[in-house]
Design an enzyme around this catalytic site. Structure first.
Site, PDB file in Angstrom:
ATOM      1  N   LYS A 169       0.859  -1.192   0.000  1.00 56.07           N
ATOM      2  CA  LYS A 169       0.000   0.000   0.000  1.00 56.07           C
ATOM      3  C   LYS A 169       0.890   1.234   0.000  1.00 56.07           C
ATOM      4  CE  LYS A 169      -1.498   2.971   2.705  1.00 56.07           C
ATOM      5  NZ  LYS A 169      -1.506   4.158   1.829  1.00 56.07           N
ATOM      6  N   GLY A 200      -4.337   3.364  -1.549  1.00 56.92           N
ATOM      7  CA  GLY A 200      -5.556   3.749  -0.831  1.00 56.92           C
ATOM      8  C   GLY A 200      -5.174   4.517   0.410  1.00 56.92           C
ATOM      9  N   GLY A 202      -4.499   5.435   4.307  1.00 61.65           N
ATOM     10  CA  GLY A 202      -3.908   4.687   5.413  1.00 61.65           C
ATOM     11  C   GLY A 202      -4.946   4.161   6.379  1.00 61.65           C
ATOM     12  N   VAL A 205      -7.246   1.255   3.689  1.00 60.95           N
ATOM     13  CA  VAL A 205      -6.497   0.089   3.192  1.00 60.95           C
ATOM     14  C   VAL A 205      -5.384  -0.298   4.176  1.00 60.95           C
ATOM     15  CG1 VAL A 205      -5.020  -0.741   1.318  1.00 60.95           C
ATOM     16  CG2 VAL A 205      -7.048   0.592   0.793  1.00 60.95           C
ATOM     17  N   GLY A 206      -4.672   0.715   4.679  1.00 61.86           N
ATOM     18  CA  GLY A 206      -3.593   0.435   5.632  1.00 61.86           C
ATOM     19  C   GLY A 206      -4.137  -0.286   6.865  1.00 61.86           C
ATOM     20  N   GLU A 244      10.126   1.464  10.079  1.00 58.79           N
ATOM     21  CA  GLU A 244      11.163   2.471   9.777  1.00 58.79           C
ATOM     22  C   GLU A 244      10.504   3.827   9.952  1.00 58.79           C
ATOM     23  OE1 GLU A 244      14.168   1.889   9.315  1.00 58.79           O
ATOM     24  OE2 GLU A 244      14.327  -0.160   8.592  1.00 58.79           O
ATOM     25  N   CYS A 278      13.869  11.120   6.538  1.00 61.48           N
ATOM     26  CA  CYS A 278      13.945  10.599   7.906  1.00 61.48           C
ATOM     27  C   CYS A 278      15.375  10.656   8.426  1.00 61.48           C
ATOM     28  CB  CYS A 278      13.453   9.154   7.915  1.00 61.48           C
ATOM     29  SG  CYS A 278      14.269   8.157   6.650  1.00 61.48           S
ATOM     30  N   GLU A 378      10.377  16.149  14.813  1.00 56.95           N
ATOM     31  CA  GLU A 378      10.763  16.020  13.406  1.00 56.95           C
ATOM     32  C   GLU A 378       9.953  17.039  12.603  1.00 56.95           C
ATOM     33  OE1 GLU A 378       9.377  12.588  11.135  1.00 56.95           O
ATOM     34  OE2 GLU A 378      11.433  12.261  10.467  1.00 56.95           O
TER      35      GLU A 378
END
Ligand code: NAD
Length: 471
Positions: A169, A200, A202, A205-206, A244, A278, A378
């Site tokens: 995904k 899709g 998150g 579908v996630g 990650e 990142c 971040e």
């Protein structure tokens, strides 16, 4: 305006059951350039079913057969490198130097995984036990928008090497890159169902993939808050996870550093991928004794950095991916002075010569304490903090005083001494004097930067489960 209205399930491009449309933008112009039709939970279930059907055959393939599949995938993606680079420029405004690396990387991950596989032994004897490394089953991969193609290919390469089938995904914001990659992967002619790609949302579908009982493992690259949600969702069915996540990398200039090289290198590491990386080294730690000289050079170096459209090869900093990301970065630039920091360079708004596009002025704050939010959170944009330190012990303490631990940077002249400092950093990778990426070495984070490692043998083993047979 293009409309992307197909997903990839069971070896074929199909129209999704989901009907929601999402807009796609060119961040350098703010123009709407297309729409993507998003898959829904039913599409996700169909993809998992296809991957489940394809698993028994793939799991029984030999090492040589998997290496051959990986080489085919490499050739197919390499053949589309120019299209992929064009998609990356258009869809997220990545500067030329990053696009060049990233498009090549998307193909090379397959060859690197083939190399890992060549040297890997799936069986070993431990005392009386015969130990065999078994593929886990169906893997769900979820990727972010920054370097989406590289993550799709890296996660697919690892799954195939292990003998796992996969449902991917990708980020809904990277549909053009996903379309190019999917066409390339399809051209490699793998058996139906081995990989499935369902763009899709998150939370739709996630979420379906991370809770589906037939998914054995989730491999995720994205933000730390979403990583936490995935870890919780995966717990119910004890899915294996690789996460990650984000970073706030320390970028340590040591007292013996040659500033002619250290300053440009530290800036490049801090502003990687327009700060939307990142691994960006966003906290520059500077020795107090050399602070005036370092600030003066940083100011001059940042003034020379070109910000602008990604088709200009001189550009180092491109636009933010979206209006939302631009707003978020601007909010942090406003926050800095409110917290007591001082602007050394940059500031709010667009660079003077850019009337439109989600461009940010490369910004450096001084007078920063490591307790400020701009030093702890971040930002994911070209915004750097300079934090002074008195001695090496304090530099290490500040470097480690963060929730994250993905990638740290050291700049100096005594490499052996820097190795000794590296041993004390809570960081998945430590890069000395701007060393290049090492593709077979493990990549991943300590603490809130993630769980597990990717690449090489460490990545491969996160997709395998040892079975010991004792006689
Ligand atoms: P994000 O976490 O918002 O989204 C990443 C992916 O997760 C997207 O595909 C999204 O649709 C999906 N998602 C969102 N909610 C979900 C849910 N509840 N369940 C399942 N999936 C869900 O991240 P982003 O904005 O796309 O990317 C930027 C972030 O990614 C930054 O924090 C960055 O540090 C991180 N990142 C980490 C690495 C790494 O290797 N450590 C690499 C690149 C980016």
């Amino acid at each position: 305006m293009r409309v992307i209205d197909q997903i990839y399930i069971d070896g074929a491009f199909v129209t999704p059951h989901g009907e929601e449309l999402a807009d796609l933008f060119n961040p350098a112009t703010e123009e709407r350039i297309g729409q993507v039709r998003l898959a829904d939970a039913r599409d996700a279930r169909a993809a998992v079913a296809a991957a489940k059907r394809a698993f028994p055959a793939l799991s029984r393939t030999s090492k040589a057969e998997r290496i051959a599949l990986l080489r085919r995938l490499h050739d197919a993606v390499a053949a589309r490198a120019n299209d992929l680079a064009a998609a990356m420029r258009e869809e997220y405004g990545a500067p030329a130097y990053f696009v060049g690396f990233s498009a090549a990387h998307a193909a090379e991950v397959f060859l690197n995984m083939a190399k890992t596989l060549e040297a890997y032994d799936f069986t070993r004897t431990i005392g009386r036990a015969q130990v065999t490394m078994q593929p886990l089953g169906v893997v769900a991969a979820i990727t972010p928008w920054n370097s989406n193609a590289g993550f799709i290919c890296g996660k697919l390469a690892t799954a195939i090497a292990a003998g796992c089938t996969i449902v991917i995904k990708p980020s809904e914001m990277s549909a053009i890159q996903t379309q190019v990659v999917t066409q390339a992967l399809h051209a490699a002619g793998l058996p139906a169902g081995v990989f499935n790609i369902v763009t899709g949302r998150g939370d739709v579908v996630g979420a379906e993939l991370t809770s589906h009982p037939d998914v054995a493992k989730v491999t995720f690259t994205g933000s730390t808050p979403v990583g936490k949600a995935i870890l919780r969702a995966a717990a119910d069915s004890f899915k294996r996870v690789t996460l990650e996540l984000g970073g706030k990398g320390p970028n340590i200039i040591l007292p013996d550093a040659d500033l002619d090289t250290a300053i440009p290198t530290a800036l490049r590491m801090g502003l990687a991928n327009s700060g939307q990386a990142c691994v960006a080294g966003t906290r520059i730690l500077a020795p107090e004794a050399r602070l005036p000289e370092i600030l003066e050079r940083l100011k001059a170096a940042v003034a020379a950095i070109r910000t602008g459209a990604p088709d200009d090869p001189e550009v180092l900093v491109g636009p933010m991916v979206s209006q939302k990301q631009w707003d978020r970065v601007q909010a942090y630039i406003r926050l800095g002075p409110e917290e007591g920091a001082t602007l050394l360079a940059g500031g709010e708004g667009r660079p003077d010569d850019l009337a439109r596009g989600w461009f940010v002025r490369p910004t450096i704050f001084t007078g920063v304490s490591n307790t400020m939010r701009i030093a702890r959170e971040e930002i994911f944009g070209p915004v750097l903090c300079v934090i002074p330190y008195r001695d090496e012990a304090e530099a290490i303490a500040i470097a480690n005083d963060t929730a994250y631990g993905l990638q740290a940077y050291l700049h100096g002249t005594d490499v052996d001494h820097m190795r000794a400092i590296a041993d004390q950093l809570e960081s998945g990778r430590v890069v000395i004097n701007g060393a290049p990426h090492e593709p077979l070495a493990p990549f991943g984070g300590f603490k809130s930067s993630g769980v597990g490692r990717e690449y090489g043998v460490f990545g491969l083993e996160t997709h395998l489960e040892p079975r010991a047979v004792l006689v």
